[in-house]
Design a protein around this motif. Sequence first.
Motif, PDB file in Angstrom:
ATOM      1  N   TRP A  72     -12.598  30.851 -14.438  1.00 33.24           N
ATOM      2  CA  TRP A  72     -11.183  31.025 -14.799  1.00 33.24           C
ATOM      3  C   TRP A  72     -11.055  31.446 -16.249  1.00 33.24           C
ATOM      4  O   TRP A  72     -10.499  32.484 -16.569  1.00 33.24           O
ATOM      5  N   TYR A  73     -11.585  30.641 -17.159  1.00 32.53           N
ATOM      6  CA  TYR A  73     -11.583  31.013 -18.565  1.00 32.53           C
ATOM      7  C   TYR A  73     -12.916  31.634 -18.974  1.00 32.53           C
ATOM      8  O   TYR A  73     -13.074  32.077 -20.105  1.00 32.53           O
ATOM      9  N   ARG A  74     -13.883  31.610 -18.050  1.00 33.72           N
ATOM     10  CA  ARG A  74     -15.133  32.347 -18.200  1.00 33.72           C
ATOM     11  C   ARG A  74     -15.445  32.994 -16.862  1.00 33.72           C
ATOM     12  O   ARG A  74     -15.012  32.515 -15.809  1.00 33.72           O
ATOM     13  N   ASP A  75     -16.214  34.050 -16.845  1.00 33.52           N
ATOM     14  CA  ASP A  75     -16.465  34.853 -15.642  1.00 33.52           C
ATOM     15  C   ASP A  75     -17.152  34.024 -14.559  1.00 33.52           C
ATOM     16  O   ASP A  75     -18.155  33.359 -14.811  1.00 33.52           O
ATOM     17  N   VAL A  76     -16.620  34.089 -13.346  1.00 34.73           N
ATOM     18  CA  VAL A  76     -17.219  33.353 -12.238  1.00 34.73           C
ATOM     19  C   VAL A  76     -18.637  33.833 -11.951  1.00 34.73           C
ATOM     20  O   VAL A  76     -19.473  33.091 -11.417  1.00 34.73           O
TER      21      VAL A  76
END
Length: 588
Positions: free
Chosen positions: A474-478
């Motif tokens: 969400w705040y970092r790439d899945v």
Amino acid sequence: MILMAVTSLQVQAVEIPLINNPFGRSCESLNGYWKCIVDVQEEGFYDYRMKESRSGFFRNQKPTRPEDLVEYDFDRSDSLKVPGDWNTQRERLFFYEGCVWYKRNFRHDPHAGKHTVLYFGAVNYEAVVYVNGKKVGTHEGGFTPFNYDITDVVVPGDNFLIVKVDNKRRANAVPTNIFDWWNYGGITRDVVLLEVDEVYVEDYSISLFEKDSKKISMSVRLNRPQPGKQVEVSIPELKIKKKLMTDAEGCASLVVKAKPQLWSPESPKLYKMDIVCGNDRISDEIGFRTIETSGKQILLNGKPIFLKGISIHEEKTNGGGRANGTEDAHLLLGYAKELGCNFVRLAHYPHNEWAVREAERMGVLVWSEIPCYWTIAWTDPKTYDNAARQLTDMIRRDHNRANVIIWSIANETPHSAERDQFLSRLAKHARSLDSTRLISMAMEVTSASNNVNTLKDNMNQYVDVISFNEYIGWYRDVNDAAKMSWVVPYDKPVIISEFGGGALKGYHGAKNQRWTEEFQENLYRENTRMLDKIDGLAGTTPWILKDFRSPRRVLPGVQDYYNRKGIFSDKGEKKLAFEVLKSWYEKK
């Protein structure tokens, strides 16, 4: 013992230490529709020199002559339901933060030798309370109970109660002036009147003795240090009926042999209990269990348990509004049970007493938290006192609930020496009030390099369980999830207190398209695979059970003032991620 006396010429009553389990005593509900006045500039409280008025709205004045000027009238004003919030009861008050006056008439027939106590489950955020035009006291904190001895201000027959409620946000408040949930204003929990003897049982504790499943410890404390007072404790199903005699401090304790069935999520056994002191009778239901840690495991009743959890906000389904009562709790907890949960994190503040009790009846373990959230005023002594008071009242209210296993002191707080001092004091304070439960807090991962995430937090030495929030996807790439490794350099159990991402119910598309159910579904799939690799993982409480209102979430057509990270929509509809999390929990 008096917690606080309010300095005002009008004060004729005092705040008293919190009475444990008021609803298990003989009490009279003051719930229902109260008259209300919205007071944007607080003219009902301050005069034009900004001094506390002696003739404000609390006097409930009426013209007695044709020429009398009285510019308010409760009886001709709107009504609001108590318990409840004003935001969802009146459309024009949806975003309102400020002052609203509440008024209720009530009849009371005091009995000789009895004291009258006025109890509030919670008022958000500041309450100034008046009875018959006389100031009773002021309370700060939107999620914890408080009570007053109003014996000297009530009269036989007709009385009136007026409460000035103010939910304006402040930088030195708890929570502070920014937070990611709706600031529901109002008298949001139950209001009751109690009559107690001059000397009564103020608090009691019933639990296993030192984790011994064949011994029960019982203790009582009177409201004043009176020796030689007899208190009878009975648990009929266990054939326990004991008389305790108080000492010079007004306290009494006893350890008795018994073999109770231990409370667990699979078998949430509760025993009916009565306490009798003079003319006062208290009824309760008590469960018995042990909770402890061993290395990186959490042990319930001596056996390792994986906490299959979910975070919950205290908000109704289908339209929002502050939840209160067993019906609301049963619905929300039913969603959690359907997901396969044995544990809930009641975020980010103490939820109402009915929610905790209903969770106990339904076999759901509880993490309970105070709103030391984000950027608290760490150096302000009054802010600490406020937080400590909320922690005290949370523990005091729920320390007999078998399902409460974790007291949490904070969420996502920025690191600093001042923060460490503040929170370590809170942790020690919690431990001094209740040494039988675990202490935790939701930390943040502050060190990340080459896909290695390392948790470093000076608070590690003060907590029993290492808990932290992570938002890979969400705040970092899945796509980073499969590469991630986690280093938690402490020999303690680990709970992932938050992970997740947003999705709008009914919006479908590719798994890399934000806000689609497929995006959230994939995020949960990748995260659960990643979390399985964490050494010492003892539980998770993903963010969050259902969509909830937040003024920070403004994206039109998607958020519309809702945080969309729910596994369920705000209307209680399952999203695709539900099956991913449920399947993962089934394997645990």
